[in-house]
Design a protein around this motif. Structure first.
Motif, PDB file in Angstrom:
ATOM      1  N   GLN A   1      17.405  44.126  42.065  1.00  0.00           N
ATOM      2  CA  GLN A   1      17.965  42.967  41.380  1.00  0.00           C
ATOM      3  C   GLN A   1      19.100  43.373  40.439  1.00  0.00           C
ATOM      4  O   GLN A   1      20.103  42.663  40.313  1.00  0.00           O
ATOM      5  CB  GLN A   1      16.871  42.234  40.594  1.00  0.00           C
ATOM      6  N   ILE A   2      18.967  44.509  39.806  1.00  0.00           N
ATOM      7  CA  ILE A   2      20.015  45.010  38.909  1.00  0.00           C
ATOM      8  C   ILE A   2      21.268  45.366  39.703  1.00  0.00           C
ATOM      9  O   ILE A   2      22.390  45.051  39.294  1.00  0.00           O
ATOM     10  CB  ILE A   2      19.489  46.217  38.103  1.00  0.00           C
ATOM     11  N   VAL A   3      21.096  46.024  40.843  1.00  0.00           N
ATOM     12  CA  VAL A   3      22.234  46.397  41.677  1.00  0.00           C
ATOM     13  C   VAL A   3      22.985  45.157  42.156  1.00  0.00           C
ATOM     14  O   VAL A   3      24.211  45.088  42.085  1.00  0.00           O
ATOM     15  CB  VAL A   3      21.781  47.266  42.874  1.00  0.00           C
ATOM     16  N   MET A   4      22.251  44.148  42.604  1.00  0.00           N
ATOM     17  CA  MET A   4      22.896  42.916  43.071  1.00  0.00           C
ATOM     18  C   MET A   4      23.578  42.190  41.918  1.00  0.00           C
ATOM     19  O   MET A   4      24.692  41.677  42.069  1.00  0.00           O
ATOM     20  CB  MET A   4      21.871  42.001  43.740  1.00  0.00           C
ATOM     21  N   GLY A   5      22.961  42.133  40.774  1.00  0.00           N
ATOM     22  CA  GLY A   5      23.561  41.473  39.612  1.00  0.00           C
ATOM     23  C   GLY A   5      24.827  42.155  39.148  1.00  0.00           C
ATOM     24  O   GLY A   5      25.817  41.501  38.826  1.00  0.00           O
ATOM     25  N   LEU A   6      24.807  43.480  39.126  1.00  0.00           N
ATOM     26  CA  LEU A   6      26.013  44.218  38.747  1.00  0.00           C
ATOM     27  C   LEU A   6      27.125  44.034  39.774  1.00  0.00           C
ATOM     28  O   LEU A   6      28.310  44.012  39.424  1.00  0.00           O
ATOM     29  CB  LEU A   6      25.691  45.700  38.558  1.00  0.00           C
ATOM     30  N   GLY A   7      26.758  43.888  41.034  1.00  0.00           N
ATOM     31  CA  GLY A   7      27.758  43.625  42.068  1.00  0.00           C
ATOM     32  C   GLY A   7      28.437  42.281  41.876  1.00  0.00           C
ATOM     33  O   GLY A   7      29.652  42.147  42.028  1.00  0.00           O
ATOM     34  N   VAL A   8      27.651  41.279  41.506  1.00  0.00           N
ATOM     35  CA  VAL A   8      28.227  39.959  41.241  1.00  0.00           C
ATOM     36  C   VAL A   8      29.118  39.999  40.002  1.00  0.00           C
ATOM     37  O   VAL A   8      30.198  39.408  39.977  1.00  0.00           O
ATOM     38  CB  VAL A   8      27.111  38.906  41.101  1.00  0.00           C
ATOM     39  N   LEU A   9      28.687  40.695  38.967  1.00  0.00           N
ATOM     40  CA  LEU A   9      29.526  40.849  37.777  1.00  0.00           C
ATOM     41  C   LEU A   9      30.821  41.584  38.098  1.00  0.00           C
ATOM     42  O   LEU A   9      31.892  41.232  37.591  1.00  0.00           O
ATOM     43  CB  LEU A   9      28.762  41.592  36.681  1.00  0.00           C
ATOM     44  N   TYR A  10      30.742  42.614  38.925  1.00  0.00           N
ATOM     45  CA  TYR A  10      31.927  43.359  39.354  1.00  0.00           C
ATOM     46  C   TYR A  10      32.910  42.433  40.050  1.00  0.00           C
ATOM     47  O   TYR A  10      34.106  42.448  39.770  1.00  0.00           O
ATOM     48  CB  TYR A  10      31.484  44.500  40.284  1.00  0.00           C
ATOM     49  N   MET A  11      32.397  41.596  40.946  1.00  0.00           N
ATOM     50  CA  MET A  11      33.278  40.671  41.661  1.00  0.00           C
ATOM     51  C   MET A  11      33.869  39.649  40.700  1.00  0.00           C
ATOM     52  O   MET A  11      35.061  39.340  40.778  1.00  0.00           O
ATOM     53  CB  MET A  11      32.528  39.962  42.777  1.00  0.00           C
ATOM     54  N   SER A  12      33.062  39.134  39.792  1.00  0.00           N
ATOM     55  CA  SER A  12      33.511  38.071  38.902  1.00  0.00           C
ATOM     56  C   SER A  12      34.522  38.539  37.869  1.00  0.00           C
ATOM     57  O   SER A  12      35.471  37.818  37.563  1.00  0.00           O
ATOM     58  CB  SER A  12      32.314  37.463  38.175  1.00  0.00           C
ATOM     59  N   PHE A  13      34.308  39.697  37.298  1.00  0.00           N
ATOM     60  CA  PHE A  13      35.122  40.117  36.163  1.00  0.00           C
ATOM     61  C   PHE A  13      36.144  41.207  36.471  1.00  0.00           C
ATOM     62  O   PHE A  13      36.987  41.504  35.619  1.00  0.00           O
ATOM     63  CB  PHE A  13      34.221  40.580  35.017  1.00  0.00           C
ATOM     64  N   ILE A  14      36.102  41.793  37.643  1.00  0.00           N
ATOM     65  CA  ILE A  14      37.087  42.823  37.998  1.00  0.00           C
ATOM     66  C   ILE A  14      37.882  42.412  39.229  1.00  0.00           C
ATOM     67  O   ILE A  14      39.112  42.327  39.188  1.00  0.00           O
ATOM     68  CB  ILE A  14      36.411  44.192  38.213  1.00  0.00           C
ATOM     69  N   LEU A  15      37.190  42.138  40.322  1.00  0.00           N
ATOM     70  CA  LEU A  15      37.874  41.862  41.591  1.00  0.00           C
ATOM     71  C   LEU A  15      38.631  40.539  41.565  1.00  0.00           C
ATOM     72  O   LEU A  15      39.809  40.490  41.905  1.00  0.00           O
ATOM     73  CB  LEU A  15      36.864  41.889  42.736  1.00  0.00           C
ATOM     74  N   MET A  16      37.988  39.454  41.169  1.00  0.00           N
ATOM     75  CA  MET A  16      38.634  38.145  41.205  1.00  0.00           C
ATOM     76  C   MET A  16      39.819  38.024  40.260  1.00  0.00           C
ATOM     77  O   MET A  16      40.863  37.496  40.659  1.00  0.00           O
ATOM     78  CB  MET A  16      37.615  37.029  40.936  1.00  0.00           C
ATOM     79  N   PRO A  17      39.752  38.478  38.992  1.00  0.00           N
ATOM     80  CA  PRO A  17      40.947  38.382  38.146  1.00  0.00           C
ATOM     81  C   PRO A  17      42.138  39.170  38.683  1.00  0.00           C
ATOM     82  O   PRO A  17      43.277  38.701  38.613  1.00  0.00           O
ATOM     83  CB  PRO A  17      40.486  38.945  36.801  1.00  0.00           C
ATOM     84  N   ILE A  18      41.882  40.335  39.241  1.00  0.00           N
ATOM     85  CA  ILE A  18      42.984  41.115  39.814  1.00  0.00           C
ATOM     86  C   ILE A  18      43.557  40.405  41.030  1.00  0.00           C
ATOM     87  O   ILE A  18      44.780  40.340  41.214  1.00  0.00           O
ATOM     88  CB  ILE A  18      42.509  42.540  40.160  1.00  0.00           C
ATOM     89  N   PHE A  19      42.704  39.825  41.857  1.00  0.00           N
ATOM     90  CA  PHE A  19      43.175  39.080  43.019  1.00  0.00           C
ATOM     91  C   PHE A  19      43.990  37.864  42.596  1.00  0.00           C
ATOM     92  O   PHE A  19      45.061  37.596  43.142  1.00  0.00           O
ATOM     93  CB  PHE A  19      41.995  38.630  43.882  1.00  0.00           C
ATOM     94  N   ILE A  20      43.509  37.109  41.623  1.00  0.00           N
ATOM     95  CA  ILE A  20      44.225  35.920  41.163  1.00  0.00           C
ATOM     96  C   ILE A  20      45.566  36.306  40.561  1.00  0.00           C
ATOM     97  O   ILE A  20      46.581  35.646  40.811  1.00  0.00           O
ATOM     98  CB  ILE A  20      43.351  35.125  40.173  1.00  0.00           C
ATOM     99  N   TYR A  21      45.606  37.354  39.762  1.00  0.00           N
ATOM    100  CA  TYR A  21      46.878  37.805  39.201  1.00  0.00           C
ATOM    101  C   TYR A  21      47.850  38.197  40.304  1.00  0.00           C
ATOM    102  O   TYR A  21      49.011  37.809  40.278  1.00  0.00           O
ATOM    103  CB  TYR A  21      46.654  38.994  38.257  1.00  0.00           C
ATOM    104  N   HIS A  22      47.385  38.963  41.275  1.00  0.00           N
ATOM    105  CA  HIS A  22      48.246  39.400  42.373  1.00  0.00           C
ATOM    106  C   HIS A  22      48.766  38.211  43.177  1.00  0.00           C
ATOM    107  O   HIS A  22      49.923  38.177  43.565  1.00  0.00           O
ATOM    108  CB  HIS A  22      47.495  40.356  43.294  1.00  0.00           C
TER     109      HIS A  22
END
Length: 72
Positions: free
Chosen positions: A31-52
């Protein structure tokens, strides 16, 4: 920037596959691994994608400008 996004997305996919595997094996930290993966997508991957995606002003063609539509 495209290469960075592809690498980050690949990391996210691998992370989610590992999380799903851990969920299926009933690992105590799955559950921790999945939660951290969602946080990674939400706060790292998506903002960089939106900026690009919108850094060159490509979004301006989708904005409704009320000043040009008014009739005198």
């Amino acid at each position: 920037m495209k290469i960075v996004l592809k690498i980050l997305f690949l990391i996210f996919l691998i992370w989610m596959v590992i999380g799903i595997y851990l969920l299926n094996t009933n690992h105590e930290k799955s559950q921790i691994v999945m939660g951290l993966g969602v946080l990674y997508m939400s706060f790292i991957l998506m903002p960089i994608f939106i900026y690009h995606r919108y850094k060159d002003g490509k979004y301006k063609k989708y904005i409704i400008d009320n000043n040009t539509n008014k009739e005198s």
